[in-house]
Design a protein around this motif. Sequence first.
Motif, PDB file in Angstrom:
ATOM      1  N   ASP A  88       0.795  -1.369   0.053  1.00  0.00           N
ATOM      2  CA  ASP A  88      -0.077   0.146   0.034  1.00  0.00           C
ATOM      3  C   ASP A  88       0.991   1.266   0.191  1.00  0.00           C
ATOM      4  OD1 ASP A  88       1.003  -0.208   2.692  1.00  0.00           O
ATOM      5  OD2 ASP A  88      -0.830   0.042   3.696  1.00  0.00           O
ATOM      6  N   LEU A  91       2.572   3.720  -4.279  1.00  0.00           N
ATOM      7  CA  LEU A  91       1.978   4.768  -4.635  1.00  0.00           C
ATOM      8  C   LEU A  91       2.852   6.122  -4.333  1.00  0.00           C
ATOM      9  CD1 LEU A  91      -1.845   4.614  -4.797  1.00  0.00           C
ATOM     10  CD2 LEU A  91      -0.345   5.051  -6.928  1.00  0.00           C
ATOM     11  N   GLU A  92       3.121   5.939  -3.047  1.00  0.00           N
ATOM     12  CA  GLU A  92       4.197   6.991  -2.151  1.00  0.00           C
ATOM     13  C   GLU A  92       5.448   6.810  -3.045  1.00  0.00           C
ATOM     14  OE1 GLU A  92       4.050   6.625   1.889  1.00  0.00           O
ATOM     15  OE2 GLU A  92       1.793   6.855   1.934  1.00  0.00           O
ATOM     16  N   GLU A  95       5.180   8.406  -6.397  1.00  0.00           N
ATOM     17  CA  GLU A  95       5.002  10.028  -6.174  1.00  0.00           C
ATOM     18  C   GLU A  95       6.300  10.689  -6.107  1.00  0.00           C
ATOM     19  OE1 GLU A  95       2.470  10.393  -2.918  1.00  0.00           O
ATOM     20  OE2 GLU A  95       0.520  10.002  -4.173  1.00  0.00           O
ATOM     21  N   GLU A 216       1.598   5.707 -12.235  1.00  0.00           N
ATOM     22  CA  GLU A 216       1.125   6.122 -11.118  1.00  0.00           C
ATOM     23  C   GLU A 216      -0.375   6.284 -11.294  1.00  0.00           C
ATOM     24  OE1 GLU A 216       0.890   9.923  -8.134  1.00  0.00           O
ATOM     25  OE2 GLU A 216       2.390   9.641  -9.503  1.00  0.00           O
ATOM     26  N   GLN A 217      -1.059   6.831 -12.259  1.00  0.00           N
ATOM     27  CA  GLN A 217      -2.478   6.683 -12.714  1.00  0.00           C
ATOM     28  C   GLN A 217      -3.176   5.302 -12.657  1.00  0.00           C
ATOM     29  OE1 GLN A 217      -4.305   9.501 -12.135  1.00  0.00           O
ATOM     30  NE2 GLN A 217      -6.146   8.175 -12.434  1.00  0.00           N
ATOM     31  N   ARG A 220      -3.310   3.694  -9.421  1.00  0.00           N
ATOM     32  CA  ARG A 220      -4.571   4.322  -8.553  1.00  0.00           C
ATOM     33  C   ARG A 220      -5.829   3.590  -9.076  1.00  0.00           C
ATOM     34  NH1 ARG A 220      -3.028   8.491  -5.418  1.00  0.00           N
ATOM     35  NH2 ARG A 220      -1.160   9.534  -5.917  1.00  0.00           N
ATOM     36  N   THR A 221      -6.074   3.677 -10.326  1.00  0.00           N
ATOM     37  CA  THR A 221      -7.293   3.100 -10.936  1.00  0.00           C
ATOM     38  C   THR A 221      -7.462   1.662 -10.514  1.00  0.00           C
ATOM     39  OG1 THR A 221      -6.987   4.768 -12.914  1.00  0.00           O
ATOM     40  CG2 THR A 221      -8.837   2.793 -12.940  1.00  0.00           C
TER      41      THR A 221
END
Length: 224
Positions: A88, A91-92, A95, A216-217, A220-221
């Motif tokens: 989890d 994503l960080e 970023e 990244e996108q 997220r999806t």
Amino acid sequence: MPVTDEAIVRIKEMILSGELGPGSRLPKEADLAEQLGLSRNSLREAVKALSLIRVLDVRQGDGTYVTSLEPELLLDALAFVVDFHQDDTVLEFLEVRRILEPEAAAMAACTMSDQQIEALRAVLDGLGDDATVDELIANDLEFHRLVAAGSGNSVLHSLIDGLCAPTTRARIWRGHTEEGAVQRTRQQHRAIYDAIAQHRPDLARALTIVHISGVEQWLRTALG
């Protein structure tokens, strides 16, 4: 402050002051403990801790030395910690990569030599049209490593190297599940390479933002 922590701070101060420089041999344990006003046990624990993060090098039968203190050596500890990341937090990591790598690409467009640019092109050309997803990921990692190295900033290079591994699984997942991901990655790499080869830092930066933002996108999806 715990005694071991105090010993670490005292050794750090000796290094920062220049009393101990890269490659220097520490005084004998008994002498250093007396000099610092610490017990030999607390000093021993401090040396052990500093050797784990590659500040000190304990050579059996020879002595303890300050390492080269090069960024890539010291940042090995970051890579070690990063290996313990949870899914989890991917994503960080992406970023952070989106913040650092575009600047590395822009710097590479200004500083990479003709030889480095040729090596970057060779990586792209070395990936065949029938490449597997695993081969693409290996090629992707090498491409980003060379761009980071091409920035000419060893700290930035080491940070990016340490941050790439946690996002590998996400890239493999995307390659297997998203239609056209492999071809799109190759096209984006080629565009970034062209911008670097043409010494266009702003374009290299923008293309790298798009490239990493796409992963990244997608993630997220996929994670909902």
